[in-house]
Design a protein around this motif. Structure first.
Motif, PDB file in Angstrom:
ATOM      1  N   SER A 156     -22.414  -8.731   3.621  1.00  0.00           N
ATOM      2  CA  SER A 156     -22.670  -7.999   2.832  1.00  0.00           C
ATOM      3  C   SER A 156     -22.442  -6.693   3.085  1.00  0.00           C
ATOM      4  N   LEU A 157     -22.073  -5.751   2.079  1.00  0.00           N
ATOM      5  CA  LEU A 157     -21.863  -4.699   2.318  1.00  0.00           C
ATOM      6  C   LEU A 157     -22.740  -4.017   0.569  1.00  0.00           C
ATOM      7  N   THR A 158     -22.873  -2.499   0.626  1.00  0.00           N
ATOM      8  CA  THR A 158     -23.434  -1.477  -0.084  1.00  0.00           C
ATOM      9  C   THR A 158     -21.999  -0.683  -0.240  1.00  0.00           C
ATOM     10  N   ILE A 159     -22.114  -0.502  -1.934  1.00  0.00           N
ATOM     11  CA  ILE A 159     -21.041   0.051  -2.057  1.00  0.00           C
ATOM     12  C   ILE A 159     -21.563   0.852  -3.365  1.00  0.00           C
ATOM     13  N   LEU A 187     -16.504 -16.431 -17.141  1.00  0.00           N
ATOM     14  CA  LEU A 187     -17.060 -15.635 -15.938  1.00  0.00           C
ATOM     15  C   LEU A 187     -17.603 -14.706 -15.504  1.00  0.00           C
ATOM     16  N   VAL A 188     -18.244 -13.534 -14.704  1.00  0.00           N
ATOM     17  CA  VAL A 188     -18.173 -12.205 -14.778  1.00  0.00           C
ATOM     18  C   VAL A 188     -17.194 -11.666 -13.824  1.00  0.00           C
ATOM     19  N   GLU A 189     -17.016 -10.585 -14.059  1.00  0.00           N
ATOM     20  CA  GLU A 189     -15.942  -9.661 -12.835  1.00  0.00           C
ATOM     21  C   GLU A 189     -17.110  -7.918 -13.208  1.00  0.00           C
ATOM     22  N   LEU A 190     -16.834  -7.939 -11.786  1.00  0.00           N
ATOM     23  CA  LEU A 190     -17.129  -6.858 -11.172  1.00  0.00           C
ATOM     24  C   LEU A 190     -16.644  -6.384 -10.760  1.00  0.00           C
ATOM     25  N   THR A 191     -16.080  -5.187 -10.852  1.00  0.00           N
ATOM     26  CA  THR A 191     -15.226  -4.216 -10.626  1.00  0.00           C
ATOM     27  C   THR A 191     -15.684  -2.851  -9.837  1.00  0.00           C
ATOM     28  N   LEU A 192     -15.391  -2.444  -8.866  1.00  0.00           N
ATOM     29  CA  LEU A 192     -15.260  -2.091  -7.825  1.00  0.00           C
ATOM     30  C   LEU A 192     -14.742  -0.379  -7.878  1.00  0.00           C
ATOM     31  N   PRO A 193     -15.145   0.720  -7.161  1.00  0.00           N
ATOM     32  CA  PRO A 193     -13.835   1.781  -6.401  1.00  0.00           C
ATOM     33  C   PRO A 193     -13.037   0.852  -5.577  1.00  0.00           C
ATOM     34  N   ASP A 194     -12.107   1.610  -5.197  1.00  0.00           N
ATOM     35  CA  ASP A 194     -11.089   0.879  -4.018  1.00  0.00           C
ATOM     36  C   ASP A 194     -12.255   0.925  -3.053  1.00  0.00           C
ATOM     37  N   ALA A 195     -12.433   0.694  -2.477  1.00  0.00           N
ATOM     38  CA  ALA A 195     -12.864  -0.252  -1.012  1.00  0.00           C
ATOM     39  C   ALA A 195     -12.539  -0.028   0.431  1.00  0.00           C
ATOM     40  N   ASP A 196     -12.835   0.143   1.463  1.00  0.00           N
ATOM     41  CA  ASP A 196     -11.753   0.236   2.275  1.00  0.00           C
ATOM     42  C   ASP A 196     -11.447  -1.078   2.674  1.00  0.00           C
ATOM     43  N   PRO A 197     -10.102  -0.998   3.511  1.00  0.00           N
ATOM     44  CA  PRO A 197      -9.369  -2.095   3.483  1.00  0.00           C
ATOM     45  C   PRO A 197     -10.217  -3.089   4.221  1.00  0.00           C
ATOM     46  N   GLN A 198     -11.281  -2.582   5.176  1.00  0.00           N
ATOM     47  CA  GLN A 198     -11.677  -4.405   5.247  1.00  0.00           C
ATOM     48  C   GLN A 198     -12.563  -4.703   4.694  1.00  0.00           C
ATOM     49  N   GLN A 199     -13.700  -4.052   3.678  1.00  0.00           N
ATOM     50  CA  GLN A 199     -14.543  -4.539   3.211  1.00  0.00           C
ATOM     51  C   GLN A 199     -13.977  -6.195   1.963  1.00  0.00           C
ATOM     52  N   PRO A 231     -20.257  -4.506 -21.337  1.00  0.00           N
ATOM     53  CA  PRO A 231     -19.910  -3.597 -19.799  1.00  0.00           C
ATOM     54  C   PRO A 231     -21.198  -3.145 -19.361  1.00  0.00           C
ATOM     55  N   VAL A 232     -21.852  -2.951 -18.233  1.00  0.00           N
ATOM     56  CA  VAL A 232     -22.776  -2.902 -18.056  1.00  0.00           C
ATOM     57  C   VAL A 232     -22.519  -1.891 -16.146  1.00  0.00           C
ATOM     58  N   HIS A 233     -23.158  -1.215 -16.534  1.00  0.00           N
ATOM     59  CA  HIS A 233     -22.476   0.547 -15.627  1.00  0.00           C
ATOM     60  C   HIS A 233     -23.444   0.567 -15.043  1.00  0.00           C
ATOM     61  N   GLY A 234     -23.228   1.120 -13.326  1.00  0.00           N
ATOM     62  CA  GLY A 234     -24.170   1.228 -12.495  1.00  0.00           C
ATOM     63  C   GLY A 234     -22.628   2.227 -11.531  1.00  0.00           C
ATOM     64  N   ASP A 235     -24.306   3.078 -10.227  1.00  0.00           N
ATOM     65  CA  ASP A 235     -23.591   4.057  -9.466  1.00  0.00           C
ATOM     66  C   ASP A 235     -23.691   3.329  -7.929  1.00  0.00           C
ATOM     67  N   THR A 236     -25.134   1.582  -7.916  1.00  0.00           N
ATOM     68  CA  THR A 236     -24.470   0.819  -6.688  1.00  0.00           C
ATOM     69  C   THR A 236     -24.621  -0.091  -6.901  1.00  0.00           C
ATOM     70  N   VAL A 237     -23.502  -1.382  -5.563  1.00  0.00           N
ATOM     71  CA  VAL A 237     -24.074  -2.416  -5.340  1.00  0.00           C
ATOM     72  C   VAL A 237     -23.828  -2.702  -4.764  1.00  0.00           C
ATOM     73  N   GLU A 238     -25.553  -4.149  -4.113  1.00  0.00           N
ATOM     74  CA  GLU A 238     -25.842  -4.434  -2.776  1.00  0.00           C
ATOM     75  C   GLU A 238     -25.081  -5.722  -3.197  1.00  0.00           C
ATOM     76  N   ILE A 239     -23.725  -5.999  -2.214  1.00  0.00           N
ATOM     77  CA  ILE A 239     -23.374  -7.402  -2.524  1.00  0.00           C
ATOM     78  C   ILE A 239     -23.716  -8.628  -1.285  1.00  0.00           C
ATOM     79  N   ILE A 240     -24.095  -9.636  -1.403  1.00  0.00           N
ATOM     80  CA  ILE A 240     -24.004 -10.435  -0.300  1.00  0.00           C
ATOM     81  C   ILE A 240     -23.428 -11.880  -0.362  1.00  0.00           C
ATOM     82  N   ALA A 241     -22.248 -12.026   0.690  1.00  0.00           N
ATOM     83  CA  ALA A 241     -20.644 -12.509   0.184  1.00  0.00           C
ATOM     84  C   ALA A 241     -20.860 -14.046   1.272  1.00  0.00           C
ATOM     85  N   SER A 242     -21.015 -15.086   1.279  1.00  0.00           N
ATOM     86  CA  SER A 242     -20.111 -16.187   2.444  1.00  0.00           C
ATOM     87  C   SER A 242     -19.580 -15.621   3.986  1.00  0.00           C
ATOM     88  N   THR A 243     -19.115 -14.405   3.664  1.00  0.00           N
ATOM     89  CA  THR A 243     -18.627 -14.232   4.395  1.00  0.00           C
ATOM     90  C   THR A 243     -19.363 -12.856   5.502  1.00  0.00           C
TER      91      THR A 243
END
Length: 100
Positions: free
Chosen positions: A23-26, A42-54, A9-21
């Motif tokens: 873009s967000l920073t977590i 596969l690549v698995e990206l595990t994020l802290p609990d995002a808000d429901p809309q995200q 695993p590679v750990h971080g504290d911020t991720v910038e995601i661009i998606a088809s629908t």
């Protein structure tokens, strides 16, 4: 040199995601890891609990690209990945599984 995620695993504290629908920073505890499932890499990206809309936005997406940072330094930058699965793990974290 930034290497693609391996089974280590590679750990971080911020991720910038661009998606088809969307873009967000977590921020928070974030992990990127390569996994082998049913003979497919596969690549698995595990994020802290995002808000429901995200979470809903990510569930509607078909592809993602992301940049993972630790302490402001870029530790991984993905290519264009097809989003295969969006799920919650046992701790409630949002897990995105994607493949090249």
């Amino acid at each position: 040199m930034i290497l693609p995620p391996s089974n280590r695993p590679v750990h971080g504290d911020t991720v910038e995601i661009i998606a088809s629908t969307t873009s967000l920073t977590i921020t928070g505890s974030i992990t990127s890891q390569g996994v082998l499932r049913d003979g497919c890499g596969l690549v698995e990206l595990t994020l802290p609990d995002a808000d429901p809309q995200q979470r809903r936005d990510m569930e509607r997406s078909t592809w993602i690209q992301y940049k993972l940072y630790r302490g402001g330094a870029l530790v991984y930058s993905s290519g264009h990945l097809e989003l295969r699965e969006t799920r919650r793990d046992d701790n409630g974290a949002l897990v995105l599984s994607a493949s090249p």
